[in-house]
Design an enzyme around this catalytic site. Structure first.
Site, mmCIF file in Angstrom:
data_model
loop_
_atom_site.group_PDB
_atom_site.id
_atom_site.type_symbol
_atom_site.label_atom_id
_atom_site.label_comp_id
_atom_site.label_asym_id
_atom_site.label_seq_id
_atom_site.Cartn_x
_atom_site.Cartn_y
_atom_site.Cartn_z
ATOM 1 N N GLY A 33 0.785 -1.124 0.006
ATOM 2 C CA GLY A 33 0.095 -0.027 -0.060
ATOM 3 C C GLY A 33 0.605 1.265 0.056
ATOM 4 C CE LYS A 34 2.096 7.488 -3.609
ATOM 5 N NZ LYS A 34 1.921 8.091 -4.942
ATOM 6 N N GLY A 73 4.481 7.299 3.225
ATOM 7 C CA GLY A 73 5.436 6.361 2.406
ATOM 8 C C GLY A 73 4.606 5.078 1.792
ATOM 9 C CG ASP A 132 -2.618 8.506 12.869
ATOM 10 O OD1 ASP A 132 -3.728 8.707 12.999
ATOM 11 O OD2 ASP A 132 -1.921 8.122 11.759
#
Length: 427
Positions: free
Chosen positions: A130-131, A135, A251
């Site tokens: 994944g992106k 990053g 987060d």
């Protein structure tokens, strides 16, 4: 496209890792190390199969013949000013350009269990997982079958190696069954890599909501959900009370909770936003911060002990949007939203008619309207209706966690104790 080490065969002019022939003093000078491939915005985020050896580094620098290197007390070579400071990459060898601009050209293990080296990493096949704004994540499989997760941070940040090193090595000291383990890192001007254990069963987000484009979906039973709730709480208790700096994650969300072989949770991405900012590769976080500062005025930068996306996404505590000092009660709030998501099967932002509201507001609305539990409950939990007492108990814990006032939220220690008492009483 999959380029293994054999892709280099038939090129006699090449030298340096991952090839076995070293670069001699007469080898023409090469460019700086090539990097993980650039992934454009429209690149498919899943399933790319590439070879790290073919796309990570060429690692061949010319060396000045007869250049004598001075080593510091850690065995790091120091380049001499005024001379052509270049070298052919070797194990345990790096070059310090200055006290404030250090270039590290080897994999740095963070514990004694790391048995692989950079050469093995270069030869491995890598699959794009994944992106994101912080990053690209790869699954990397070494020749011996060991699977790793490698996060590639952005380029730049060449003046901040020591800051990066301090942060990453502090994170690398965290050891808990419910925290994703950072095993090693790599730094250069062009690349910053974080190497973790690979967690095989994807994220909690996918486990709750399924995966886009995938029709088949096996929903989580209540027993598994409860196991994940408790394991995540244990990980947060460790971060808050037993980690070196009593960290705040900042987060926490289902996509950052990874599930192991037996569906045990591993809290991931702790500190990654901070490292990405140091590395100069976190445009999403940086632009978010600028957007808030335009409204809030100039603010102090966040503590290095928190990774926080400052724009609301349904998981942030209300006070977190004000850029105040990070608090563990932020994580408590996020955890409460995750509990609500696991109970209801709904995302953190709920569509209600033509408008949206966050999940906390939606639950409060349902409570005020005295809606029956079955209207709130994830339909996949219908067959677990006999666990109603537990489900209601968890709902009460969740509502305490998402209290608007941080002072009135419980600590994660109290949350874990409440979950333990709840499951004992129901046995």
């Amino acid at each position: 496209m999959n380029r293994g080490p054999t892709a280099f065969i038939g090129n006699p002019g090449l030298c340096g890792p991952p090839l076995k022939n070293s670069c001699g003093s007469d080898t023409p000078s090469a460019t700086s190390p090539s990097s993980f491939p650039f992934i454009p915005d429209n690149y498919p985020p899943q399933g790319g199969n590439v070879s790290i050896g073919g796309l990570l580094f060429s690692f061949c620098y010319s060396r000045v013949c007869g250049f004598n290197q001075d080593l510091d007390e850690n065995g790091v070579s120091k380049g001499r000013k005024g001379s052509k400071e270049c070298f052919c990459f070797r194990k345990d060898e790096s070059e310090a350009l200055s006290d404030n601009n250090v270039e590290q050209y080897d994999l740095v293990p963070l514990d004694s269990h790391v048995t692989f080296d950079l050469d093995e990493l270069l030869k491995a096949s890598a699959f794009v997982l994944g992106k994101s704004g912080i990053g690209i994540m790869y699954k990397v499989v070494l020749e011996d079958g060991l699977a790793l997760a490698v996060r590639r941070l952005g380029e730049g940040g060449s003046q901040r190696f020591k800051e990066f090193q301090t942060e990453v090595e502090a994170i690398g000291k965290l050891r808990h069954p419910n925290i994703a383990t950072l095993r090693a890192y790599y730094w250069s001007v062009d690349e910053k890599l974080l190497i973790y254990d690979y967690i095989p069963n994807g994220s909690l987000d996918t486990a709750i909501h399924g995966k886009a484009g995938i029709v088949t979906f096996t929903p989580l039973s209540w027993s598994y959900r409860l196991k994940i709730m408790k394991g995540t709480a244990k990980g947060l208790v460790y971060l808050h009370e037993f980690s070196p700096k009593k960290y705040v994650h900042g987060d926490l969300k289902p996509s950052n909770i990874l599930l192991g072989h037996n569906m045990e949770p591993h809290i991931s991405d702790f500190g990654v936003g901070r490292l990405a900012n140091i590395a100069g590769g976190s445009p999403t976080l940086q632009s978010n911060r600028v957007a808030v500062e335009k409204v809030q005025g100039r603010q102090k930068s966040m503590s290095s002990e928190v990774t926080a996306n400052v724009l609301g996404n349904g998981y942030q505590a209300p006070e977190a949007l004000k850029m105040v000092k990070p608090s563990q009660k932020w994580d408590v709030y996020s955890y409460g939203v995750i509990l609500l998501e696991m109970i209801t099967g709904r995302s953190s932002i709920v569509q209600v008619g033509n408008s949206e509201m966050d999940l906390v507001q939606w639950i409060q609305f349902c409570i005020e309207e005295k809606k029956p539990l079955l209207e709130v409950l994830d339909p996949y939990l219908a067959e677990d209706a006999d666990r109603e007492e537990e489900i209601i108990g968890v709902l009460k814990i969740a509502m305490a966690c998402v209290h608007n006032s941080p002072e009135k939220r419980p600590t994660m220690r109290h949350v874990l104790d409440a979950l333990d008492r709840l499951t004992i009483s129901s046995d």
